[in-house]
Design a protein around this motif. Structure first.
Motif, PDB file in Angstrom:
ATOM      1  N   PRO A  76       0.805  -1.237   0.000  1.00  0.00           N
ATOM      2  CA  PRO A  76       0.000   0.000   0.000  1.00  0.00           C
ATOM      3  C   PRO A  76       0.832   1.277   0.000  1.00  0.00           C
ATOM      4  CG  PRO A  76      -0.236  -1.192   2.076  1.00  0.00           C
ATOM      5  CD  PRO A  76       0.557  -2.081   1.169  1.00  0.00           C
ATOM      6  N   GLU A  77       2.130   1.157   0.305  1.00  0.00           N
ATOM      7  CA  GLU A  77       2.980   2.354   0.253  1.00  0.00           C
ATOM      8  C   GLU A  77       3.430   2.635  -1.180  1.00  0.00           C
ATOM      9  OE1 GLU A  77       4.844   4.044   3.003  1.00  0.00           O
ATOM     10  OE2 GLU A  77       3.785   3.076   4.640  1.00  0.00           O
ATOM     11  N   THR A 128       6.876  18.659  12.424  1.00  0.00           N
ATOM     12  CA  THR A 128       6.987  18.346  10.988  1.00  0.00           C
ATOM     13  C   THR A 128       5.690  17.720  10.483  1.00  0.00           C
ATOM     14  OG1 THR A 128       9.352  18.025  11.240  1.00  0.00           O
ATOM     15  CG2 THR A 128       8.349  17.101   9.255  1.00  0.00           C
ATOM     16  N   PHE A 129       5.122  16.819  11.273  1.00  0.00           N
ATOM     17  CA  PHE A 129       3.843  16.206  10.888  1.00  0.00           C
ATOM     18  C   PHE A 129       2.768  17.284  10.725  1.00  0.00           C
ATOM     19  CE2 PHE A 129      -0.325  14.714  12.436  1.00  0.00           C
ATOM     20  CZ  PHE A 129      -0.632  13.855  11.400  1.00  0.00           C
ATOM     21  N   LEU A 164       8.868  14.592   3.946  1.00  0.00           N
ATOM     22  CA  LEU A 164       9.450  13.923   5.125  1.00  0.00           C
ATOM     23  C   LEU A 164       8.423  12.997   5.766  1.00  0.00           C
ATOM     24  CD1 LEU A 164      11.392  16.889   6.759  1.00  0.00           C
ATOM     25  CD2 LEU A 164      12.400  14.668   6.204  1.00  0.00           C
ATOM     26  N   SER A 165       7.192  13.472   5.861  1.00  0.00           N
ATOM     27  CA  SER A 165       6.143  12.720   6.550  1.00  0.00           C
ATOM     28  C   SER A 165       5.679  11.499   5.759  1.00  0.00           C
ATOM     29  CB  SER A 165       4.966  13.670   6.806  1.00  0.00           C
ATOM     30  OG  SER A 165       3.934  13.006   7.444  1.00  0.00           O
ATOM     31  N   THR A 166       5.672  11.609   4.434  1.00  0.00           N
ATOM     32  CA  THR A 166       5.158  10.500   3.626  1.00  0.00           C
ATOM     33  C   THR A 166       6.265   9.592   3.090  1.00  0.00           C
ATOM     34  OG1 THR A 166       5.136  11.964   1.696  1.00  0.00           O
ATOM     35  CG2 THR A 166       3.062  11.691   2.892  1.00  0.00           C
ATOM     36  N   ARG A 167       7.362  10.209   2.607  1.00  0.00           N
ATOM     37  CA  ARG A 167       8.414   9.391   1.994  1.00  0.00           C
ATOM     38  C   ARG A 167       9.662   9.276   2.853  1.00  0.00           C
ATOM     39  NH1 ARG A 167       8.759  12.203  -3.709  1.00  0.00           N
ATOM     40  NH2 ARG A 167       6.754  13.225  -3.484  1.00  0.00           N
ATOM     41  N   GLY A 168       9.666   9.985   3.987  1.00  0.00           N
ATOM     42  CA  GLY A 168      10.816   9.912   4.893  1.00  0.00           C
ATOM     43  C   GLY A 168      12.099  10.426   4.272  1.00  0.00           C
ATOM     44  N   PHE A 170       8.157  11.621  11.788  1.00  0.00           N
ATOM     45  CA  PHE A 170       7.489  12.623  10.948  1.00  0.00           C
ATOM     46  C   PHE A 170       6.095  12.190  10.488  1.00  0.00           C
ATOM     47  CE2 PHE A 170      12.102  13.325   9.671  1.00  0.00           C
ATOM     48  CZ  PHE A 170      12.289  14.381  10.545  1.00  0.00           C
ATOM     49  N   GLY A 171       5.832  10.897  10.522  1.00  0.00           N
ATOM     50  CA  GLY A 171       4.540  10.411  10.035  1.00  0.00           C
ATOM     51  C   GLY A 171       4.479   8.908  10.236  1.00  0.00           C
ATOM     52  N   LEU A 172       3.368   8.307   9.841  1.00  0.00           N
ATOM     53  CA  LEU A 172       3.216   6.860  10.045  1.00  0.00           C
ATOM     54  C   LEU A 172       3.315   6.067   8.740  1.00  0.00           C
ATOM     55  CD1 LEU A 172       0.573   6.543  12.896  1.00  0.00           C
ATOM     56  CD2 LEU A 172       3.033   6.169  13.003  1.00  0.00           C
ATOM     57  N   SER A 173       3.935   6.638   7.726  1.00  0.00           N
ATOM     58  CA  SER A 173       4.227   5.831   6.530  1.00  0.00           C
ATOM     59  C   SER A 173       5.391   4.902   6.879  1.00  0.00           C
ATOM     60  CB  SER A 173       4.623   6.733   5.356  1.00  0.00           C
ATOM     61  OG  SER A 173       5.848   7.374   5.634  1.00  0.00           O
ATOM     62  N   ASN A 174       5.505   3.790   6.177  1.00  0.00           N
ATOM     63  CA  ASN A 174       6.605   2.860   6.444  1.00  0.00           C
ATOM     64  C   ASN A 174       7.960   3.539   6.276  1.00  0.00           C
ATOM     65  OD1 ASN A 174       5.016   0.708   7.128  1.00  0.00           O
ATOM     66  ND2 ASN A 174       5.003  -0.188   5.075  1.00  0.00           N
ATOM     67  N   LYS A 175       8.036   4.419   5.268  1.00  0.00           N
ATOM     68  CA  LYS A 175       9.320   5.079   4.998  1.00  0.00           C
ATOM     69  C   LYS A 175       9.685   6.063   6.108  1.00  0.00           C
ATOM     70  CE  LYS A 175       9.086   4.351   0.052  1.00  0.00           C
ATOM     71  NZ  LYS A 175       8.666   4.899  -1.241  1.00  0.00           N
ATOM     72  N   ALA A 176       8.687   6.758   6.637  1.00  0.00           N
ATOM     73  CA  ALA A 176       8.960   7.691   7.745  1.00  0.00           C
ATOM     74  C   ALA A 176       9.355   6.898   9.002  1.00  0.00           C
ATOM     75  CB  ALA A 176       7.738   8.564   8.019  1.00  0.00           C
ATOM     76  N   ARG A 220      12.955   5.673   8.595  1.00  0.00           N
ATOM     77  CA  ARG A 220      13.928   6.759   8.801  1.00  0.00           C
ATOM     78  C   ARG A 220      14.092   7.049  10.299  1.00  0.00           C
ATOM     79  NH1 ARG A 220      14.938  12.444   5.932  1.00  0.00           N
ATOM     80  NH2 ARG A 220      15.831  13.579   7.700  1.00  0.00           N
ATOM     81  N   SER A 260       0.423   2.008  12.126  1.00  0.00           N
ATOM     82  CA  SER A 260       0.464   2.428  10.720  1.00  0.00           C
ATOM     83  C   SER A 260      -0.443   1.544   9.861  1.00  0.00           C
ATOM     84  CB  SER A 260       1.919   2.339  10.238  1.00  0.00           C
ATOM     85  OG  SER A 260       1.983   2.467   8.855  1.00  0.00           O
ATOM     86  N   PHE A 301      -3.737   2.606   7.572  1.00  0.00           N
ATOM     87  CA  PHE A 301      -3.797   2.358   6.125  1.00  0.00           C
ATOM     88  C   PHE A 301      -4.981   1.463   5.779  1.00  0.00           C
ATOM     89  CE2 PHE A 301       0.468   4.058   5.637  1.00  0.00           C
ATOM     90  CZ  PHE A 301       0.350   4.664   4.409  1.00  0.00           C
TER      91      PHE A 301
END
Lengths: 222, 95
Positions: free
Chosen positions: A35-36, A114-115, A170-174, B28-34, B37, B58, B62
């Motif tokens: 899903p990402e 940041t969020f 930053l929040s979505t793709r880190g 920074f967020g709850l995406s897997n990539k965040a 990191r 997360s 989703f």
């Protein structure tokens, strides 16, 4: 399964920070799809969005390009145009609310700055897209939709807008450089301007809806 | 409150707990990539209980994003309970 590309790539807006938006339409849960990496929707859910005239349905209708079909049918084309977009005012008010929640969290001293900046970027982008789709004849789905509304564009210094966009990435793709305290202060200085702009869009959406309703009443009376 | 705002509030609640303890870099967020990191920046093992709890939060959010309106009310009630208990567990785990 049907797979489509949509978003910046389809608009030819390619930059260092742009990603590829891929839609996967499936009948059931498919563990191969992350899903990402994919926007995953069931056929039923997409049909529902079409019936609602949801902005995402319009986005797909106007932009999505089929790249794979397990049958010979272009599923999205087979749905025809979505229903008319009728929830512009409600959606604009919703994203104004999303903005004020984030602003209030920052004012209350959140540690997730940041969020919250990312949320503000999301609210700005989405209210601009909904406004363009509901009130103007020129729907804009771009990441920078707020700057493409002509006289209704958001007028804040580009550097501050770029900070908000960086927070979103930053929040979505880190990915990206962290936001400094000075940068946060710069953005906070523009929050009143953003709030006033959003309120103007809501007022115009309300005015437009009122006109549409009275036209509808006049048409049904005649 | 709309489904969208509910999901934002749930995400905010989890981040608030995680970021309540000072670390080198905030989540920074709850995406897997965040999450990946944040774990790398702060030396949090992907096998740790804390990392697993954040990933569960997360996944729950989703999961909610792709539900139909008919399903959403009941699923959101169940998921909100899950998010609330995950936030409590993260709070205990984080010290």
């Amino acid at each position: 399964m049907h797979i489509y590309v949509f978003g910046s790539l389809c608009r030819g807006e390619i930059s260092d920070g742009s990603d590829v938006d891929i839609l996967a339409v499936v009948a059931d849960y498919d563990p191969r799809l992350n899903p990402e990496e994919f926007s995953i929707y069931s056929y039923a859910r997409l049909s529902e969005l079409w019936r609602e005239g949801n902005p995402f349905a319009w986005h797909l209708h106007l932009e999505a390009r089929l790249i794979y079909a397990s049958d010979s049918v272009d599923f999205l084309r087979s749905l025809g145009p979505p229903a008319g977009y009728s929830s512009c005012l409600r959606d604009c008010e919703k994203f104004l609310g999303v903005f004020t929640d984030a602003r209030d969290a920052i004012a209350a001293g959140t540690k997730s700055v940041t969020f919250e900046l990312s949320t503000i970027f999301l609210a700005i982008r989405n209210i601009a897209t909904c406004f363009s789709l509901g009130v103007t004849a020129m729907p804009v789905f771009a990441r920078h939709a707020a700057q493409r509304l002509g006289a209704n564009s958001l007028d804040i210094p580009p550097g501050r807008y770029a900070i908000l966009e960086r927070a979103r990435i930053l929040s979505t793709r880190g990915k990206g450089e962290t936001i400094s305290v000075d940068e946060v202060a710069l953005v906070l200085d523009s929050l009143d301007t953003i709030m006033e702009w959003m309120n103007r869009l809501v007022q115009q959406a309300r005015h437009y809806e009122r006109i549409q309703k009275s036209n509808g009443c006049a048409a049904s009376d005649s | 409150m709309s489904e969208f705002k509910n999901r934002m509030a749930a995400q905010r609640a989890i981040l608030s707990v995680v970021n309540s303890r000072p670390r080198r870099e905030e989540l920074f967020g709850l995406s897997n990539k965040a999450i990946a990191r944040w774990a790398t920046s702060n030396g949090v093992s992907q096998d740790s209980r804390l990392h697993q709890l954040i990933e569960s939060a997360s996944s729950t959010l989703f999961f909610l994003a792709n539900k139909s309106q008919e399903q959403i009310s009941e699923d959101y009630r169940l998921a909100s309970n899950e998010i609330a208990s995950l936030a409590e567990e993260i709070d205990r785990e984080i010290d």
